[in-house]
Scaffold this active site. Structure first.
Site, mmCIF file in Angstrom:
data_model
loop_
_atom_site.group_PDB
_atom_site.id
_atom_site.type_symbol
_atom_site.label_atom_id
_atom_site.label_comp_id
_atom_site.label_asym_id
_atom_site.label_seq_id
_atom_site.Cartn_x
_atom_site.Cartn_y
_atom_site.Cartn_z
ATOM 1 N N GLN A 86 -4.095 -1.756 9.704
ATOM 2 C CA GLN A 86 -4.080 -3.093 9.116
ATOM 3 C C GLN A 86 -4.620 -4.110 10.120
ATOM 4 O OE1 GLN A 86 -3.309 -3.598 5.882
ATOM 5 N NE2 GLN A 86 -3.792 -5.759 6.050
ATOM 6 N N LYS A 102 0.845 -1.201 0.000
ATOM 7 C CA LYS A 102 0.000 0.000 0.000
ATOM 8 C C LYS A 102 0.876 1.247 0.000
ATOM 9 C CE LYS A 102 -3.724 -2.555 2.251
ATOM 10 N NZ LYS A 102 -4.447 -2.902 3.478
ATOM 11 N N ASP A 121 -10.628 2.725 4.367
ATOM 12 C CA ASP A 121 -10.855 1.281 4.290
ATOM 13 C C ASP A 121 -12.350 0.967 4.222
ATOM 14 O OD1 ASP A 121 -8.885 -0.656 4.027
ATOM 15 O OD2 ASP A 121 -8.214 -0.462 6.098
#
Ligand code: GUN
Length: 292
Positions: free
Chosen positions: A96, A52, A119
């Site tokens: 994450q 990412k 997200d």
């Protein structure tokens, strides 16, 4: 049978994003800035976050990677997120997952300001998605929609069977495929670990989305001839023939299933690169909406 090539599609989308960011910057607009938080040193999470951050650089975004030891307290992590919430230069925040067991994932997800929730995991993002209001879509289901769009696959009236009901893939995917939109307008069945006679459902599917987290779980006799198969699984299995001693496989037994399909995503190089596209599109939108 055609392979749905996540690398080709993501390269195309990333090129568009790169150009859009360059023209945004040329007009004095804000450089999109993603903050990624990694807790502990789970090798898979390290690889995902690394990708990412690398993609941000490729596209001309700024990124900040914050790493914390796995023994960080929940309170300390929430305080770090609050700093990012209040930092006007940060457009998107991603934590994450999974997190260590002593940290409540929901508390962490809920602490991210919804306007930075790239997200798409926050209850506000998920609520807007269900209601069809504009907002951040969860990165993996969003990436799958982008892929279907790229290949011009029309799902109107098709029967999609989603296998797996996680908050980040299966549940939002089932909502998005059934919405009155393109891609969408499908009839959706959501199956999960307690579904009786799963095969009875998958055999009816024009489209199967496999998001179960079990290696090669979907086998040829579960798939109708001509079906479209989207494999979200990323499972590491032993493979003595590899130097590393292991390799990645999906939730679909690719070798036996692929010959039956009209389209299928491989693992790796299928859905994985599309998740990053979803995240990058959300981050650019967050920057555009920041009013700078
Ligand atoms: N863990 C597995 N998939 C994801 C994802 O898309 N985002 C984050 N933050 N964590 C994940």
């Amino acid at each position: 049978m055609q392979i749905l090539d996540g690398v080709a599609v993501s390269t195309h989308i990333k090129e568009q994003l790169k150009q859009e960011v360059a023209s945004l910057k040329a007009k004095g607009g804000k450089t999109p800035h993603l903050a990624a938080i990694l807790v502990g040193n789970n090798p898979a999470s390290e690889a995902y976050v690394g990708n990412k951050v690398k993609t941000c650089a490729e596209l001309g975004y700024a990124s900040t990677l914050l790493r914390f030891e796995s023994n960080i307290t929940e309170a300390a992590l929430l305080a770090e997120i609050q700093k990012l919430n209040e930092d006007a230069d940060i457009d998107g925040i991603l934590v994450q997952l999974p997190l260590p067991a002593h940290i409540a994932e929901n508390a962490v997800i809920n602490s991210i300001y919804p306007n930075k929730d790239v997200d798409g995991f926050h209850p506000i993002s998920q609520g807007k998605m269900v209601l069809g209001q504009p907002g951040f879509l969860p990165a993996t289901p969003y990436g799958i929609l982008l892929m279907l769009e790229y290949y011009n696959i029309d799902l109107t009236g098709k029967h999609c069977v989603v296998v797996g009901r996680s908050n980040i893939v299966g549940t939002p995917m089932s909502v998005l495929l059934s919405r009155n939109s393109r891609p969408g307008n499908a009839t959706v069945t959501l199956c999960h670990s307690k579904t009786k006679d799963l095969k009875q459902f998958t055999l009816q599917a024009d489209v199967i989305v496999a998001a179960i987290g079990r290696p090669r779980f979907i086998t040829a006799e579960m798939v109708k001839e001509g079906a479209i198969v989207i494999d979200v699984g990323i499972n590491r299995v032993d493979d003595a023939s590899k130097k590393s001693g292991s390799r990645l496989v999906g939730d679909v037994d690719f070798d036996s299933v692929a010959p039956r399909c009209s389209y299928i995503t491989p693992v790796p190089k299928g859905v994985g690169p599309m998740t990053i596209c979803g995240l990058m599109k959300n981050t650019l939108n967050a920057a555009k909406n920041s009013g700078k």
